[in-house]
Each structure stands twice: as C-alpha cells, then as structure tokens.
Scaffold this motif. Sequence first.
Motif, mmCIF file in Angstrom:
data_model
loop_
_atom_site.group_PDB
_atom_site.id
_atom_site.type_symbol
_atom_site.label_atom_id
_atom_site.label_comp_id
_atom_site.label_asym_id
_atom_site.label_seq_id
_atom_site.Cartn_x
_atom_site.Cartn_y
_atom_site.Cartn_z
ATOM 1 N N THR A 44 0.828 -1.205 0.000
ATOM 2 C CA THR A 44 0.000 0.000 0.000
ATOM 3 C C THR A 44 0.864 1.257 0.000
ATOM 4 O OG1 THR A 44 -1.742 -1.182 1.178
ATOM 5 C CG2 THR A 44 -1.860 1.217 1.202
ATOM 6 N N GLN A 45 1.920 1.267 0.792
ATOM 7 C CA GLN A 45 2.809 2.435 0.839
ATOM 8 C C GLN A 45 3.476 2.650 -0.518
ATOM 9 O OE1 GLN A 45 5.175 0.977 4.115
ATOM 10 N NE2 GLN A 45 4.458 2.631 5.451
ATOM 11 N N LYS A 95 -12.089 -5.982 3.099
ATOM 12 C CA LYS A 95 -12.504 -5.620 4.463
ATOM 13 C C LYS A 95 -13.573 -6.565 4.993
ATOM 14 C CE LYS A 95 -13.783 -1.314 4.521
ATOM 15 N NZ LYS A 95 -14.065 0.099 4.768
ATOM 16 N N LYS A 96 -14.515 -6.930 4.146
ATOM 17 C CA LYS A 96 -15.605 -7.822 4.564
ATOM 18 C C LYS A 96 -15.076 -9.200 4.950
ATOM 19 C CE LYS A 96 -19.279 -5.706 1.885
ATOM 20 N NZ LYS A 96 -20.116 -5.822 0.697
ATOM 21 N N ASP A 100 -9.221 -8.446 10.523
ATOM 22 C CA ASP A 100 -8.325 -7.357 10.909
ATOM 23 C C ASP A 100 -9.015 -6.016 10.666
ATOM 24 O OD1 ASP A 100 -6.319 -5.519 11.359
ATOM 25 O OD2 ASP A 100 -4.962 -6.305 9.824
ATOM 26 N N PRO A 101 -9.305 -5.240 11.722
ATOM 27 C CA PRO A 101 -9.984 -3.953 11.539
ATOM 28 C C PRO A 101 -9.095 -2.900 10.867
ATOM 29 C CG PRO A 101 -9.358 -4.237 13.830
ATOM 30 C CD PRO A 101 -9.019 -5.525 13.134
ATOM 31 N N ASN A 102 -7.787 -3.154 10.813
ATOM 32 C CA ASN A 102 -6.853 -2.197 10.218
ATOM 33 C C ASN A 102 -6.391 -2.616 8.823
ATOM 34 O OD1 ASN A 102 -6.846 -0.557 12.555
ATOM 35 N ND2 ASN A 102 -5.434 -1.987 13.531
ATOM 36 N N VAL A 103 -7.145 -3.484 8.182
ATOM 37 C CA VAL A 103 -6.759 -3.960 6.861
ATOM 38 C C VAL A 103 -6.638 -2.772 5.899
ATOM 39 C CG1 VAL A 103 -9.113 -4.438 6.060
ATOM 40 C CG2 VAL A 103 -7.205 -5.712 5.100
#
Length: 169
Positions: A44-45, A95-96, A100-103
């Motif tokens: 992502t970065q 996400k679904k 991991d809430p920080n995906v």
Amino acid sequence: MIETLKTLPANLNSEEIKAAKKDDIQKLIKVVHNAIKGASFDKTQLSEILVSYELEILNICLKSQYMEKRIFAIQTLVEKVSEAERNQEDYETLKKGSSDPNVQPSNWLTSDNFILWLEKQGIAQVLLGESSHSELLRRSSPLFRFMFRKKKLDMKKIDEICKLAIEKH
C-alpha cells in the motif's frame, strides 16, 4: 528519499512538460518504482508513493499552458476514475472477508483517496476557472460524474459547468 521523489515533478520546467509524452511519464514512474522497490515499504505504501507521483505529474500537465498536455492529463484522470472504483470494490471485499480492523487496500488509488486528492488539488476549480476550455470540459464529464456520485459536486457547480460550456461556444 520519499520527500525528494515527491518534489521532483514540481521541478519540471515548461519545456520539459511540453516535450514529455505519455510513454516518457510511464517510464519515469517505472524508474521511480525501481528506485524505491528495494526499500522497506508495504504494498500500500509503495502504491501510494507511485500513484501520488503520477497524479502530481498529471496535475502539473493539467495546469500547464499546453492544450495537448491538459487533454492528456484529463484523459488519464478519467482512466483513473475506473481504476479507483475497481480498487475501492476490491478493498471493500477485502474488508468484509478480514477479521483485521486495520486492513489496508493493496492499491492506494481507491475512490475515497482519489476524490480526496481531486478536492485537495482543486481539480474542479482548475477545469472551471480562467483557463477553462470547452474541449477540456467535454472530456471531463466522467470526472465530474464521479465527483457528483461522491457528493463532491453540487448543483451550483453543475450550473457553473453548464454556463461555462455555453459561454465558450
């Protein structure tokens, strides 16, 4: 290193912008990619750095005095709408399916990030401002539709677009 890379597009002069072709810009992005791929960035970065770099070049082209470069920038930004929407869908699916809430999205160019960039750069104002041109407005309609769907373009702005289009003819 990253901050230096981010400032490189701003250092392009008028003649370099005029001479640049789409292939040149893509090669430049690849050079930047190769220069930073060994660094310790997650996917992502890395995507954010590369996309931000490309978007900055497109922003410079859009604001240039050369109609050919401005059209190139609009065409590429319009292509980015579809890419951003696909990436947003992929991210929502990810996400679904994740606990991991920080995906994070694998590609930074999501609809949410793209619309923020368009706002921050004032792209609608550039297209509707002093240097507005009917050809740019015509080619920008997918970009304006995207902004409208994302609730970043209201009826007042749409009226401005229509008035400018009529006045230019």
